[in-house]
Design an enzyme around this catalytic site. Structure first.
Site, mmCIF file in Angstrom:
data_model
loop_
_atom_site.group_PDB
_atom_site.id
_atom_site.type_symbol
_atom_site.label_atom_id
_atom_site.label_comp_id
_atom_site.label_asym_id
_atom_site.label_seq_id
_atom_site.Cartn_x
_atom_site.Cartn_y
_atom_site.Cartn_z
ATOM 1 N N GLU A 173 -9.000 1.960 -1.741
ATOM 2 C CA GLU A 173 -9.750 1.615 -0.515
ATOM 3 C C GLU A 173 -10.509 2.801 0.061
ATOM 4 O O GLU A 173 -9.999 3.929 0.061
ATOM 5 C CB GLU A 173 -8.723 1.108 0.514
ATOM 6 C CG GLU A 173 -9.306 0.792 1.867
ATOM 7 C CD GLU A 173 -8.206 0.379 2.838
ATOM 8 O OE1 GLU A 173 -7.123 -0.073 2.390
ATOM 9 O OE2 GLU A 173 -8.423 0.531 4.056
ATOM 10 N N HIS B 175 -9.149 6.629 2.778
ATOM 11 C CA HIS B 175 -9.617 6.828 4.153
ATOM 12 C C HIS B 175 -10.869 7.701 4.227
ATOM 13 O O HIS B 175 -10.943 8.674 4.989
ATOM 14 C CB HIS B 175 -8.491 7.375 5.038
ATOM 15 C CG HIS B 175 -8.454 6.730 6.389
ATOM 16 N ND1 HIS B 175 -8.923 7.354 7.511
ATOM 17 C CD2 HIS B 175 -8.020 5.512 6.788
ATOM 18 C CE1 HIS B 175 -8.770 6.540 8.552
ATOM 19 N NE2 HIS B 175 -8.229 5.413 8.139
ATOM 20 N N GLU C 161 -13.550 -1.773 6.408
ATOM 21 C CA GLU C 161 -12.867 -1.969 7.694
ATOM 22 C C GLU C 161 -13.696 -1.435 8.858
ATOM 23 O O GLU C 161 -13.512 -1.886 9.987
ATOM 24 C CB GLU C 161 -11.467 -1.352 7.683
ATOM 25 C CG GLU C 161 -11.448 0.150 7.575
ATOM 26 C CD GLU C 161 -10.047 0.730 7.511
ATOM 27 O OE1 GLU C 161 -9.204 0.144 6.845
ATOM 28 O OE2 GLU C 161 -9.831 1.773 8.146
ATOM 29 N N ARG D 298 0.853 -1.181 0.000
ATOM 30 C CA ARG D 298 0.000 0.000 0.000
ATOM 31 C C ARG D 298 0.890 1.233 0.000
ATOM 32 O O ARG D 298 1.845 1.299 0.784
ATOM 33 C CB ARG D 298 -0.875 -0.015 1.260
ATOM 34 C CG ARG D 298 -1.888 1.082 1.304
ATOM 35 C CD ARG D 298 -2.622 1.095 2.639
ATOM 36 N NE ARG D 298 -2.062 2.102 3.507
ATOM 37 C CZ ARG D 298 -2.701 2.622 4.569
ATOM 38 N NH1 ARG D 298 -3.909 2.195 4.888
ATOM 39 N NH2 ARG D 298 -2.138 3.543 5.317
ATOM 40 N N TYR E 198 -3.298 11.405 6.170
ATOM 41 C CA TYR E 198 -3.532 10.054 6.655
ATOM 42 C C TYR E 198 -2.528 9.077 6.020
ATOM 43 O O TYR E 198 -2.272 9.131 4.821
ATOM 44 C CB TYR E 198 -4.964 9.561 6.323
ATOM 45 C CG TYR E 198 -5.020 8.076 6.530
ATOM 46 C CD1 TYR E 198 -5.065 7.555 7.816
ATOM 47 C CD2 TYR E 198 -4.898 7.197 5.453
ATOM 48 C CE1 TYR E 198 -5.003 6.186 8.033
ATOM 49 C CE2 TYR E 198 -4.835 5.825 5.655
ATOM 50 C CZ TYR E 198 -4.888 5.328 6.951
ATOM 51 O OH TYR E 198 -4.799 3.985 7.156
ATOM 52 N N GLU F 146 -4.149 -7.542 5.125
ATOM 53 C CA GLU F 146 -3.307 -6.414 5.539
ATOM 54 C C GLU F 146 -2.426 -6.843 6.710
ATOM 55 O O GLU F 146 -2.867 -7.561 7.606
ATOM 56 C CB GLU F 146 -4.198 -5.246 5.971
ATOM 57 C CG GLU F 146 -3.421 -4.022 6.417
ATOM 58 C CD GLU F 146 -4.332 -2.861 6.814
ATOM 59 O OE1 GLU F 146 -5.525 -3.091 7.080
ATOM 60 O OE2 GLU F 146 -3.833 -1.727 6.864
ATOM 61 N N ARG G 149 -13.430 -5.651 3.319
ATOM 62 C CA ARG G 149 -12.337 -5.499 4.287
ATOM 63 C C ARG G 149 -12.720 -5.812 5.730
ATOM 64 O O ARG G 149 -11.961 -5.527 6.648
ATOM 65 C CB ARG G 149 -11.811 -4.059 4.221
ATOM 66 C CG ARG G 149 -11.339 -3.661 2.869
ATOM 67 C CD ARG G 149 -9.891 -3.313 2.775
ATOM 68 N NE ARG G 149 -9.374 -2.504 3.831
ATOM 69 C CZ ARG G 149 -8.389 -2.891 4.646
ATOM 70 N NH1 ARG G 149 -7.831 -4.073 4.519
ATOM 71 N NH2 ARG G 149 -7.936 -2.072 5.582
ATOM 72 N N TRP H 267 -12.309 11.738 9.031
ATOM 73 C CA TRP H 267 -10.900 11.361 9.216
ATOM 74 C C TRP H 267 -10.653 10.041 8.585
ATOM 75 O O TRP H 267 -10.686 9.317 7.959
ATOM 76 C CB TRP H 267 -10.502 11.264 10.694
ATOM 77 C CG TRP H 267 -9.047 10.876 10.790
ATOM 78 C CD1 TRP H 267 -7.964 11.688 10.584
ATOM 79 C CD2 TRP H 267 -8.501 9.567 11.069
ATOM 80 N NE1 TRP H 267 -6.809 10.979 10.710
ATOM 81 C CE2 TRP H 267 -7.095 9.668 10.994
ATOM 82 C CE3 TRP H 267 -9.083 8.327 11.351
ATOM 83 C CZ2 TRP H 267 -6.240 8.588 11.218
ATOM 84 C CZ3 TRP H 267 -8.243 7.245 11.562
ATOM 85 C CH2 TRP H 267 -6.828 7.366 11.495
ATOM 86 N N ASP I 167 -5.164 3.848 0.056
ATOM 87 C CA ASP I 167 -6.289 4.065 0.975
ATOM 88 C C ASP I 167 -6.660 5.546 0.999
ATOM 89 O O ASP I 167 -5.858 6.391 1.405
ATOM 90 C CB ASP I 167 -5.867 3.607 2.389
ATOM 91 C CG ASP I 167 -7.030 3.554 3.364
ATOM 92 O OD1 ASP I 167 -8.127 4.050 3.031
ATOM 93 O OD2 ASP I 167 -6.836 3.004 4.472
#
Ligand code: KDG
Ligand code: MG
Length: 402
Positions: free
Chosen positions: A236, A212, A262, A147, A159, A339, A283, A402, A210
């Site tokens: 992601e 995020h 996630e 990643r 991030y 991951e 995820r 976030w 990602d």
């Protein structure tokens, strides 16, 4: 066999972890991860006050009925706190079941579908060259999937970018620290990173990224489109996923594979995304999505729609979750990738484990159960430390994701 007791262990060997230990009348015990980053004590209290009193006297081998009791039997369902608590119980019960059978957990799930599990690591840097050098280090270690995240010029922090590289820990303050964000700057700078990485490393390594949760669907569509030539393994959390329909718009515009989940904790959070084939990777992982029992249901639904698994494995999932996830990964037919972020040496000491890493792949080990234990004496030396994830604001001060 009967459950005679259960206890919650909160420890902070460099970061907080919540572990549930279930004891049986036959001396076999099982452990499960109940860590929910920044909300640890909420899960600990849910377990202590509302779950443990119901467990005593139950047969630990009836893990399906106990799962249904804790989920269906509760009027107030779902949510990260509840589902992390259920996950911890379920993981501990599968651990007991596999120990009682004298087998590694993956054998009870159906045996292994592969020899080992491909994992991805996190390469990050303040700028393109620093990130590229980090990618090179992972390739050197044998990783086939990496990643990549980079700092964004004009933003104080981004991030996924840290100074401590392999041990990235976002829950870094006693009260939430504040990041600042600009989707415009981010959208301009990310494609340049992947252009450089493909130029330097070719198309052999799988590259992941990602977002995020920070873009809107139309922005995510633009990003996916601008990354197509670099053939990402996945993009992601391009948007927040409460609004599952939002993914239709992204999907209509780009063939960049999408990963999400996630922060999901039940099959209901991903049902539409999976059934409408709006994502490519799911995820969810053991500790936040109801344990092995529920994760297996999500994976089976996903398999019908060509969606593969990519379990969350950041440092806030304890080695107990990692061990259980690796058993799941070794079995699950529609596996994609796992991951893997390194835990600190102190954490590794508190959680002795049978899993191992070799050249970009991992194996859960063959000891009975899920193969992860907790050293309670050592755990007691590291008391809980309040720690929050950061919050995020747009440059004009507006609160953002976030
Ligand atoms: O607790 C939050 C982390 O688990 C999360 O920020 C990590 O996004 C993450 C990832 O993909 O590992
Ligand atoms: Mg993520």
């Amino acid at each position: 066999m009967k459950i005679v007791n259960a206890k919650v262990i909160v420890t902070s060997p460099d970061r907080n972890f919540v572990t549930l230990k279930i004891f049986t009348d036959e001396g076999v015990y099982g452990i499960g991860d109940a860590t929910l980053n920044g909300r640890e004590l909420a899960v600990a209290a849910y377990l202590q006050e509302h779950v443990i009193p119901c467990l005593t006297g139950k047969d630990p081998l009836q893990s399906e009925d106990i799962w249904q009791f804790l989920y269906r039997g509760a009027y107030w369902r779902r949510g990260p706190v509840t589902m992390s608590a259920i996950a911890a119980v379920d993981t501990a019960l599968w651990d007991i079941k596999a120990k009682a059978a004298g087998m590694p957990l993956y054998q009870l799930l159906g045996g292994k579908s592969r020899d080992s599990v491909m994992v991805y690591g996190h390469a990050n840097g303040r700028d393109i060259e620093e990130t590229a050098d980090e990618v090179a280090k992972y390739i050197e270690l044998g990783y086939r999937a990496i990643r990549a995240q980079r700092g964004i010029p004009g933003l104080g922090s981004t991030y996924g970018v840290s100074t401590d590289k392999m041990f990235y820990e976002p829950a870094d303050a006693e009260l939430p620290s504040e990041n600042s964000w600009s989707s415009e700057r981010y959208l301009d700078h990310v494609p340049v990173l992947f252009d450089r990485l493909r130029d330097r490393f070719g198309f052999e390594p799988h590259l992941l990224h990602d977002v995020h949760h920070r873009l809107t669907p139309i922005e995510a569509a633009r990003l996916g489109k601008s990354l197509e030539d670099y053939r990402l393994y996945w993009l992601e959390d391009a948007v927040t996923a409460e609004n599952q329909e939002g993914f239709r718009l992204i999907r209509q515009h780009t063939v960049t594979p999408l990963a999400v989940g996630e922060v999901f904790n039940t099959i209901w959070d991903c049902k539409q995304l999976i059934e409408e084939q709006l994502i490519d990777y799911i995820r969810t992982t053991v500790a936040h999505a109801g344990g092995i029992t529920h994760l297996r249901r999500i994976a089976d639904l996903a398999a019908l729609y060509h969606v593969r698994t990519g379990c969350h494995g950041a440092t806030d999932l304890s080695p107990v979750c990692m061990g259980a996830a690796l058993h799941f990964d070794l079995w699950v037919p529609n596996f994609g990738v796992q991951e893997y972020m390194l835990h600190s040496e102190k954490t590794e000491g508190v959680f002795p484990h049978a899993y191992s890493f070799d050249k970009g792949s991992m194996h859960p080990g063959d000891t009975p159960g899920h193969g992860v234990d907790i050293d309670e004496e050592l755990a007691a030396k590291y008391p809980y430390q309040r720690a929050y994830l950061p919050v995020n604001r747009l440059q004009d001060g507006t609160m953002w994701n976030w």
